[in-house]
Design an enzyme around this catalytic site. Structure first.
Site, PDB file in Angstrom:
ATOM      1  N   ARG A 399       8.732   3.729 -14.228  1.00  0.00           N
ATOM      2  CA  ARG A 399       7.499   3.302 -13.859  1.00  0.00           C
ATOM      3  C   ARG A 399       6.420   3.285 -14.984  1.00  0.00           C
ATOM      4  O   ARG A 399       5.795   2.052 -15.248  1.00  0.00           O
ATOM      5  CB  ARG A 399       6.909   4.036 -12.650  1.00  0.00           C
ATOM      6  CG  ARG A 399       5.576   3.512 -12.002  1.00  0.00           C
ATOM      7  CD  ARG A 399       4.186   3.875 -12.418  1.00  0.00           C
ATOM      8  NE  ARG A 399       4.166   5.334 -12.912  1.00  0.00           N
ATOM      9  CZ  ARG A 399       3.374   6.137 -12.434  1.00  0.00           C
ATOM     10  NH1 ARG A 399       3.025   5.963 -10.947  1.00  0.00           N
ATOM     11  NH2 ARG A 399       3.468   7.369 -12.715  1.00  0.00           N
ATOM     12  N   TYR A 461       9.762   4.447   2.881  1.00  0.00           N
ATOM     13  CA  TYR A 461       8.807   4.603   1.619  1.00  0.00           C
ATOM     14  C   TYR A 461       9.244   3.307   0.621  1.00  0.00           C
ATOM     15  O   TYR A 461      10.473   2.947   0.656  1.00  0.00           O
ATOM     16  CB  TYR A 461       9.546   5.925   0.905  1.00  0.00           C
ATOM     17  CG  TYR A 461       9.020   6.458  -0.540  1.00  0.00           C
ATOM     18  CD1 TYR A 461       8.291   7.307  -0.419  1.00  0.00           C
ATOM     19  CD2 TYR A 461       9.028   5.627  -1.432  1.00  0.00           C
ATOM     20  CE1 TYR A 461       7.645   8.035  -1.676  1.00  0.00           C
ATOM     21  CE2 TYR A 461       8.350   6.050  -2.881  1.00  0.00           C
ATOM     22  CZ  TYR A 461       7.668   7.265  -2.564  1.00  0.00           C
ATOM     23  OH  TYR A 461       7.106   7.652  -3.991  1.00  0.00           O
TER      24      TYR A 461
END
Lengths: 559, 559
Positions: A399, A461
């Site tokens: 990320r 999620y």
């Protein structure tokens, strides 16, 4: 029964933390890998944003001169202030990379024990100083970032010094643990007793017990003991009006639960300093198996059957086609269900067989697995599960690398009833997908996994990945995030299942929270924190909360 | 997904309730059986106290003239007022038998829907009238008995008219249920869908969903889903400042749980009118077995091993020698452990075998059982379990009969950690036994059973039986009860595991409740019930609770 465990030497070998991104500094991806990763995302930048030198970033002049009695606990060193400015959300990383650190706390305070916490709160209440409790700073919802402009200034209260296991009750399987302990250190101290807290959030390495408690964290396991709430036997909390310690019992019906007021209070009602936590025997028997499904809805139906079966698997993780492909565990539009069972006492082959029956009954095909062999805490894992896990732990570093390539890479999570799950999934996939396209101009990716499953519904999620325009990353993500909160609200899904509210989820939280309860909570805040110094802007509107006055029913904005 | 179930005809055939004692009027023991029962207790009276005619008992003149808009909901008939004066504790029965009904409510209000509840609270707040929410009146802690002297008078708000199941979600296994429904009526309406709430407190026949929620009731089952708290998906509560409805999701980490503030609030913060409750599939496979132990501590160790095994039996009830003898399931100083397993989906023989292994490993000898045969909701029970159950359901009627013979017959229940369980058991047995002897002059009996077991500790349930001096029964019991609360407090045990606080447990509760939490709760009360009309004296000191003012840290007495 009671024994004192000294602070573990583990602390000394702890990796140096990144001040701007996730986890350990030396595990961040080098520039070349950032570029290679960015090349996989159409529309990503060609070069990574540079990581600024923390010694050269501009920080506002500290407004606080430490009082003599507390000066030895405080630091205004740039590394300390910079690393305590934000949590670890995508928008935090982007701002840190840009060197935007105007919100840095004036001082970082490192208490060495509970009395230091009491003294800091006393001083802060008198000096009108905002106190932001800080565990290990893994918040992804703006939970540790003060956004107001209190004249007295702001301190970040870093509880890393309270990291001891004070007492272990091996008969009743519980331990009294200080709030600042990190996950691996805690488990290292419990392991010699054959015990485990068995709470493994993705942030495990870089988050603390106190943070888990304050945010109602969710662990790795899919069923039964998922939220930290249920692992909590009693709490010790320093509030500005006194120390709150609840009775340590396995169950009680004596009035509303005191602990449940502080669980999820996110540093607004007090500072959790210790807890008696329920422990478990370390599992000796493990087995897992994975199943592929051609159809995500059929896979979700299998998960529902499993969640309602009473079999309560340790793991029951469903990856939708995008998520399965991203993790490299399946392709071709197939979904993957990873099932796991564990026991400290009995072989688990039969349980896995029963679970497998339910998966097959709903159209799942076995994708490999290992059944029931005893394992001394090892993985006992099939290949899809193993591949998934290593991808899972690496994700936050990826990320960060994507953030450096100006690629939005962020998650949001929720829970809803089974009757709403399909429609929610579709709405996020299509409607929010359209928003991503509209906002970024890129064909983004929205993946989904179920992280926890309950008899009455799943906890989906979602991961959003989309190239952004350099310099506009935050504005674009904020627009997507606002739309995501709207979609959740429209489908009766909670604004957060285990990431907490912080400041970023306030709009959705304010809509979701019943107004009489909001009044009650504000009144409780006024009673416990009359000077309004504790983490203003989280859960409640910022700045002074006056005891006994009821603010207007609905607030327009955050602070 | 949604379907409306009409009010069940069951209500029409409901037995006539006793106004003075437990349950159904026609199930009270006749005088001859009272005498026979009394003869078993040394020192009991020779003749039963007569049951007064409700038409002849003296009631204070009602102070409230119903307002025109609500008059059709109110009754001041003697039967209504008398039957709503007390709960069903031993001390309630004795006072009713004596015709002591000075605390009778001025009116009993029977709302027919939620709007009626809203209207009643609006009126009461304006007229300074105390409102005592009333489910079916099975409180054993003074929960429905107002003891102050508010000038505006007192109404009992009987929710029996709100008894509908409004919606059933068979996909997500949940139902929206009005608070006034009685246990059997609720189960009758769920059964056609193959579903059950599976919450069976001893009071099941004569208590309501709303009462269970308001008091954090404990059900019949020993592990996992024991307290009603965990069966609750969302609540709808009428507070004096508005209706509070929480979001209906399977799990959430969005701030402190709104529902957990109202669960256990015992009618002091609002009136629960509806709840979405989590349901379960009706069990199809059942098996049970009983074991006898020569030594109670060994039996307790077996229970601990079972509670920590992760096997989570449906039933795990340990009877100490006195309790086993009283229930007629074992003699000779032996303890009995009753184990049961259930599943809606899979055979349970293996689970029972694993449990049996643990029982035998700790010295238990099999006392019979039936393994694993499918059963359509039948008992599937071994003989000790069956004998125990019928004694269990008859107990409150026997208690009433003993009360008529001037025999103290009452219970108290608690929970503590495993490390404290043996010492607590000894202290109650010996120290409280000495108090019973000293107070009553009789050789009383104190028995114990574990009703619920957790990995971190048991919930012991104690029964006290001792002949009292006619006319002094209450003074004697109150002295014993105060001593019992002292013993629990000294051993770190909660003042109540599932009977709630009410007014009778206030001394122990006030000592146990952390003071900062008490402040927060009083502030919440002030925010939700600014006129202080809701059930004063329960949880909080009676009479006006003023928002924003903090009363002194510790109160001397109840009202």
């Amino acid at each position: 029964m009671a024994e004192i465990t000294p602070a573990a030497p583990a602390a000394r070998t702890r990796p140096r933390r990144s001040w701007w991104g996730w986890g350990a500094e030396d595990r961040a991806l080098p520039d070349s890998e950032c570029v290679a990763l960015g090349a996989l995302v159409p529309g990503a930048a060609d070069t990574p944003l540079p990581v600024p030198d923390v010694r050269s970033v501009e920080l506002p002049k500290p407004r606080i001169s430490p009082p003599a009695s507390l000066a030895h606990l405080m630091s205004d060193a740039p590394q300390d202030r910079a690393s305590h400015t934000y949590g670890k959300a995508y928008r935090d990383v982007v701002r840190a990379l840009r060197g935007e650190l105007g919100a840095a706390p004036d001082q970082v305070v490192y208490p060495r024990g509970e009395q230091d916490v009491v003294d800091v709160l006393d001083w802060a209440a008198g000096a009108d100083v905002v106190v932001v409790p800080y565990g290990a700073g893994s918040s992804v919802v703006g939970g540790v970032e003060y956004r107001g402009d209190r004249r007295g200034g702001v301190v970040s209260l870093d509880l890393a010094g309270l990291d001891r296991v004070l007492d272990i009750d091996t008969v009743g399987r519980a331990a009294r643990i200080q709030a600042g302990v990190l996950g691996p250190d805690l488990e290292a101290r419990l392991r010699p007793h054959g015990l485990t807290l068995r709470h493994f959030p993705q942030s495990f390495e870089f988050s603390t017990l106190g943070g888990w408690l304050a945010t109602r964290a969710g662990g790795h396991y899919a069923t039964l003991l998922t939220h930290i709430d249920d692992l909590t036997q009693s709490l010790r909390v320093v509030t500005p009006v006194g120390v709150n310690e609840s009775l340590r019992v396995p169950g009680s019906g004596a009035g509303p639960s005191p602990d449940r007021l502080f669980l999820g209070s996110e540093g607004t009602l007090g500072v959790i300093t210790e807890a008696w936590m329920r422990l478990q025997d370390r599992p000796r028997h493990k087995a897992s198996a994975s199943f592929v499904f051609g159809d995500f809805k059929a896979a979700a139906a299998a998960v529902r059957a499993i969640a309602q079966s009473g079999l309560n698997p340790a793991n029951c993780r469903l990856l939708d086609p995008g998520e399965a492909a991203l993790a490299g565990v399946a392709g071709g539009g197939r979904s993957v269900l990873v099932l796991g069972v564990e026991s400290a006492h009995f072989p688990v082959d039969d349980r896995l067989a029963e679970l497998a029956t339910l998966a097959r009954d709903h159209g799942g095909s076995p994708a490999g697995g290992t059944a029931g062999r005893p394992s001394a805490g090892g993985a006992g894992d099939d290949s899809a599960a193993g591949a998934w896990r290593s991808a899972f732990l690496r994700m936050p570093y990826l990320r960060d690398a994507l953030a450096r390539m100006s690629v939005i890479s962020e998650t949001f999570e929720t829970a809803c009833t089974w009757g709403r799950a399909d429609a929610l999934y579709e709405a996020v996939h299509w409607d929010l997908g359209a928003v991503v396209r509209e906002v970024t101009g890129a064909e983004g990716m929205i993946n989904c996994r179920f992280t926890h499953v309950y008899p009455d519904g799943p906890a989906p999620y979602f991961t959003v990945i989309a190239a952004a325009r350099r310099g506009s990353e935050l504005a674009m993500w904020d627009e997507i995030k606002a739309a995501a909160m709207e979609v959740l609200g429209a489908h009766g899904a909670t604004v957060t299942h285990h990431h907490a509210v912080g400041r970023d989820h306030r709009p959705g939280y304010d809509r979701q929270r019943p107004e009489p309860f909001a009044r009650a909570l504000r009144a409780a805040k006024g009673a416990l924190d009359p000077a309004g110094i504790l983490n203003p802007g989280v859960l409640f509107d910022g700045e002074r909360s006056r005891a006994g006055r009821t603010p207007p029913a609905r607030r327009g904005q955050n602070e």
